[in-house]
Design a protein around this motif. Sequence first.
Motif, PDB file in Angstrom:
ATOM      1  N   UNK A   1       0.723  -1.149  -0.089  1.00  0.00           N
ATOM      2  CA  UNK A   1       0.031  -0.124  -0.046  1.00  0.00           C
ATOM      3  C   UNK A   1       0.934   1.251  -0.010  1.00  0.00           C
ATOM      4  N   UNK A   2       1.945   1.199   0.615  1.00  0.00           N
ATOM      5  CA  UNK A   2       3.062   2.239   0.863  1.00  0.00           C
ATOM      6  C   UNK A   2       3.735   2.853  -0.573  1.00  0.00           C
ATOM      7  N   UNK A   3       3.369   1.835  -1.733  1.00  0.00           N
ATOM      8  CA  UNK A   3       4.008   2.341  -2.871  1.00  0.00           C
ATOM      9  C   UNK A   3       3.420   3.576  -3.470  1.00  0.00           C
ATOM     10  N   UNK A   4       2.176   3.958  -2.731  1.00  0.00           N
ATOM     11  CA  UNK A   4       1.353   4.987  -3.241  1.00  0.00           C
ATOM     12  C   UNK A   4       2.023   6.389  -2.416  1.00  0.00           C
ATOM     13  N   UNK A   5       2.660   7.179  -2.914  1.00  0.00           N
ATOM     14  CA  UNK A   5       3.437   8.461  -2.266  1.00  0.00           C
ATOM     15  C   UNK A   5       2.560   9.042  -1.257  1.00  0.00           C
ATOM     16  N   UNK A   6       1.143   8.999  -1.398  1.00  0.00           N
ATOM     17  CA  UNK A   6       0.199   9.640  -0.637  1.00  0.00           C
ATOM     18  C   UNK A   6      -0.268   8.839   0.694  1.00  0.00           C
ATOM     19  N   UNK A   7       0.258   7.391   0.476  1.00  0.00           N
ATOM     20  CA  UNK A   7      -0.309   6.623   1.723  1.00  0.00           C
ATOM     21  C   UNK A   7       0.588   7.184   3.018  1.00  0.00           C
ATOM     22  N   UNK A   8      -0.058   7.010   4.125  1.00  0.00           N
ATOM     23  CA  UNK A   8       0.775   7.413   5.492  1.00  0.00           C
ATOM     24  C   UNK A   8       1.964   6.655   5.661  1.00  0.00           C
ATOM     25  N   UNK A   9       1.951   5.280   5.080  1.00  0.00           N
ATOM     26  CA  UNK A   9       3.139   4.612   5.343  1.00  0.00           C
ATOM     27  C   UNK A   9       4.303   4.811   4.394  1.00  0.00           C
ATOM     28  N   UNK A  10       4.143   5.613   3.214  1.00  0.00           N
ATOM     29  CA  UNK A  10       5.111   5.671   2.438  1.00  0.00           C
ATOM     30  C   UNK A  10       6.663   6.258   2.886  1.00  0.00           C
ATOM     31  N   UNK A  11       6.485   7.137   3.809  1.00  0.00           N
ATOM     32  CA  UNK A  11       7.729   7.975   4.217  1.00  0.00           C
ATOM     33  C   UNK A  11       8.506   7.051   5.174  1.00  0.00           C
ATOM     34  N   UNK A  12       7.470   6.000   5.967  1.00  0.00           N
ATOM     35  CA  UNK A  12       8.380   5.018   6.981  1.00  0.00           C
ATOM     36  C   UNK A  12       9.035   4.125   6.044  1.00  0.00           C
ATOM     37  N   UNK A  13       8.473   3.539   4.885  1.00  0.00           N
ATOM     38  CA  UNK A  13       8.801   2.512   4.187  1.00  0.00           C
ATOM     39  C   UNK A  13      10.149   3.048   3.366  1.00  0.00           C
ATOM     40  N   UNK A  14      10.128   4.259   2.928  1.00  0.00           N
ATOM     41  CA  UNK A  14      11.273   4.927   2.087  1.00  0.00           C
ATOM     42  C   UNK A  14      12.260   5.142   3.186  1.00  0.00           C
ATOM     43  N   UNK A  15      12.067   5.608   4.468  1.00  0.00           N
ATOM     44  CA  UNK A  15      13.242   5.628   5.357  1.00  0.00           C
ATOM     45  C   UNK A  15      13.662   4.430   5.884  1.00  0.00           C
ATOM     46  N   UNK A  16      12.912   3.468   5.886  1.00  0.00           N
ATOM     47  CA  UNK A  16      13.317   2.228   6.649  1.00  0.00           C
ATOM     48  C   UNK A  16      14.346   1.498   5.598  1.00  0.00           C
ATOM     49  N   UNK A  17      13.792   1.712   4.250  1.00  0.00           N
ATOM     50  CA  UNK A  17      14.631   0.998   3.215  1.00  0.00           C
ATOM     51  C   UNK A  17      15.976   1.611   2.958  1.00  0.00           C
ATOM     52  N   UNK A  18      16.009   2.956   2.929  1.00  0.00           N
ATOM     53  CA  UNK A  18      17.248   3.988   2.789  1.00  0.00           C
ATOM     54  C   UNK A  18      18.342   3.538   4.079  1.00  0.00           C
ATOM     55  N   UNK A  19      17.738   3.444   5.194  1.00  0.00           N
ATOM     56  CA  UNK A  19      18.422   2.859   6.394  1.00  0.00           C
ATOM     57  C   UNK A  19      19.035   1.590   6.243  1.00  0.00           C
TER      58      UNK A  19
END
Length: 198
Positions: A110-128
């Motif tokens: 669901x977070x593949x949608x940039x508007x989803x509330x989890x998008x930033x979490x998954x982007x940050x988690x993947x980067x880290x």
Amino acid sequence: MTQRGSYAKGVARREQILEAALTVIAREGYRAASVREIADAVGLSQAGLLHYFDSKEHLFVEILRKRDELDLRTYHPEGAEDLPSAYERMIAHNAQVPGLVHLFARMSVEASDPAHPAHAYFAERTSGFLDGLRDWFREAADAGRMAPEISPATASRLVQAAWDGAQLQWLLDPSVDMAAIVRAAFQSALTGRQAQLR
């Protein structure tokens, strides 16, 4: 009560909610666990629980953040150097909490949608996650323990893909040995050769 005291009390209450939610979802599963069950576990109404979070989706994002925090503290404490073993222990533990694995998998899609509330979490988690892996593989390469034909960046992506893929396969077939897949990914990345699963 001072504003500072109210803030501290609110933070403590959020932590209590997140810890209870982790237990409920791990026990009941993502689909079975409801906001009502989580609220009941901490003696709140559903509206009272959501007062501490912007929405149900934000609650679930914070549950995943809390799980990450606890997993890192338990399986890869600060200063620990044996990253492959830490990751093996961490993903092996995930087999004990299927509801949390399902929550992670569902929300990652669901977070593949940039508007989803989890998008930033998954982007940050993947980067880290990738940053930590790249650092470890760079050190392995500098020490001559890594095949020259694979870069630390590619090795990091290989381990990440193995981690995410192993969890999805395990959700479909609980006999899948997630730790063995992650172990094999590290071995393949280090040697440049395909590792055999046991």
